[in-house]
Design a protein around this motif. Structure first.
Motif, short mmCIF file in Angstrom:
data_model
loop_
_atom_site.label_atom_id
_atom_site.label_comp_id
_atom_site.label_asym_id
_atom_site.label_seq_id
_atom_site.Cartn_x
_atom_site.Cartn_y
_atom_site.Cartn_z
N GLY A 87 0.82 -1.21 0.00
CA GLY A 87 0.00 0.00 0.00
C GLY A 87 0.85 1.26 0.00
N ASP A 88 0.25 2.37 0.36
CA ASP A 88 0.96 3.64 0.40
C ASP A 88 1.83 3.79 1.63
N TYR A 89 1.61 2.95 2.65
CA TYR A 89 2.35 3.08 3.89
C TYR A 89 3.02 1.75 4.23
N GLY A 90 4.13 1.83 4.97
CA GLY A 90 4.86 0.64 5.37
C GLY A 90 5.97 0.30 4.40
N SER A 91 6.86 -0.60 4.85
CA SER A 91 7.96 -1.05 3.99
C SER A 91 8.12 -2.56 4.08
N ASN A 92 8.74 -3.06 5.14
CA ASN A 92 8.95 -4.50 5.29
C ASN A 92 8.40 -5.00 6.62
N LEU B 65 1.18 -1.00 21.20
CA LEU B 65 2.52 -0.43 21.22
C LEU B 65 2.61 0.70 20.18
N ASP B 66 3.56 0.64 19.25
CA ASP B 66 3.71 1.75 18.30
C ASP B 66 2.52 1.87 17.35
N LEU B 67 1.95 0.74 16.97
CA LEU B 67 0.76 0.74 16.11
C LEU B 67 -0.42 0.23 16.93
N LYS B 68 -1.47 1.00 16.96
CA LYS B 68 -2.66 0.62 17.70
C LYS B 68 -3.85 0.59 16.75
N GLY B 69 -4.51 -0.56 16.71
CA GLY B 69 -5.66 -0.67 15.83
C GLY B 69 -5.97 -2.10 15.46
N VAL B 70 -7.01 -2.27 14.69
CA VAL B 70 -7.47 -3.59 14.28
C VAL B 70 -6.48 -4.21 13.30
N CYS B 71 -6.23 -5.50 13.45
CA CYS B 71 -5.39 -6.24 12.51
C CYS B 71 -6.20 -7.39 11.91
N PHE B 72 -5.90 -7.70 10.65
CA PHE B 72 -6.68 -8.66 9.87
C PHE B 72 -5.70 -9.43 8.99
N ASN B 73 -5.70 -10.78 9.06
CA ASN B 73 -4.65 -11.56 8.40
C ASN B 73 -5.19 -12.89 7.84
N PRO B 74 -5.76 -12.89 6.62
CA PRO B 74 -6.14 -14.15 5.98
C PRO B 74 -4.92 -14.82 5.34
N GLU C 273 -2.47 4.80 13.60
CA GLU C 273 -2.74 6.22 13.78
C GLU C 273 -1.52 7.00 13.30
N ALA C 274 -1.70 7.83 12.29
CA ALA C 274 -0.59 8.61 11.73
C ALA C 274 -0.63 10.05 12.22
N GLU C 275 0.56 10.58 12.52
CA GLU C 275 0.67 11.96 12.99
C GLU C 275 1.19 12.84 11.85
N THR D 65 -4.60 11.11 11.78
CA THR D 65 -5.54 10.35 10.94
C THR D 65 -5.29 8.86 11.13
N HIS D 66 -6.27 8.08 10.77
CA HIS D 66 -6.12 6.62 10.82
C HIS D 66 -5.84 6.12 9.41
N GLU D 67 -4.69 5.44 9.27
CA GLU D 67 -4.28 4.89 7.98
C GLU D 67 -4.25 3.36 8.06
N ILE D 68 -4.14 2.73 6.89
CA ILE D 68 -4.07 1.27 6.82
C ILE D 68 -2.72 0.85 6.24
N LEU D 69 -1.98 0.04 6.98
CA LEU D 69 -0.75 -0.56 6.47
C LEU D 69 -1.10 -1.94 5.93
#
Length: 250
Positions: free
Chosen positions: A116-121, A184-193, A219-221, A235-239
């Protein structure tokens, strides 16, 4: 003379019974519908059972898996209608290390790349523990430690884990789903099929290789400079990551 004839008749009867007994073999019926013929080498009440088949293969089962144990004729009709010594069926050989009911644990090594637009590895390890309600269906929960080194974030997911092994075989395709919340650093719902393949190596150990898709809410600052001062907003983003995992099942 009569006494001699009686002893001879008794010995002959015993020999007939011995021959008849030699034509019987022990048969173990499992609760999953499988049937194993052979010689029971070891039986521990409320523990385990070890049986050796005619081709020398040794199978080990817990007594919770066993429906009943009987003695039956060693010979069975073949395709031509003649009797022949029993050999394990193809299904019996290929289901030797199929999953079984009861407690099951997993340790999964995870790796992936951002799509996506955010994240790397994505890198990390997760562990799940629960129960196979039926041999093919696992239901449990787990946690782990995951990191995105490019974004310099570390987070801990806590999730429910459901996995389904499609075939009752040593080697079988699998599907799974993890849903939870990260801290921790990322707070939010996770989804993993995920989809993959299970390789049964023994009655209590298997390898799982899977392709998976990770979605992680974060949550992005953001900030901007205006009128001589800094301004911040969130804002809330999706990695999102596409990755693979190597899992150890026990």
């Amino acid at each position: 003379m009569r006494r001699l004839l009686f002893v001879a008749a008794l010995l002959f009867s015993i020999s007939l019974l011995d021959v008849a007994a030699q034509k019987l073999t022990e048969v173990v019926y499992l609760k999953n519908g499988s049937m194993i013929r052979g010689t029971v080498l070891e039986l521990v009440p409320n523990g385990s059972l070890k049986i050796q088949t005619a081709d020398g293969s040794v199978f080990v089962y817990t007594m919770q898996e066993v429906e009943k144990i009987t003695k039956e004729n060693l010979t069975a009709p073949n395709r031509s209608g003649q009797n022949s010594t029993y050999q394990p069926t193809r299904a019996e050989r290929f289901s030797r290390f199929a999953p079984k009911r009861g407690y099951t644990g997993f340790v999964d090594l995870e790796i992936g790349g951002a799509v996506g637009d955010y994240g790397s590895n994505l890198e990390g390890v997760t562990t799940s523990h629960g129960c196979r309600i039926i041999p093919q269906l696992f239901v449990g929960g787990g946690t782990g430690i995951l990191t995105d080194l490019g974004e310099e974030v570390l987070y801990i997911p806590v999730f429910a884990d459901v996995r389904y092994t499609i075939l009752k075989r040593n080697i079988s395709p699998t599907v799974g789903m993890k849903v939870g919340y990260s801290f921790l650093d990322l707070k939010g719902v996770c989804f993993n099929p995920s989809v993959g393949c299970r390789f049964g190596l023994s009655r209590n150990f298997a390898l799982n290789v899977s392709l998976s898709y990770h979605l992680q809410q974060a949550e992005a600052e953001w900030w901007y400079y205006d009128n001589g001062s800094d301004h911040f907003y969130y804002t809330h983003e999706i990695l999102s990551y596409l990755g693979c995992s190597l899992g150890f099942e026990f």
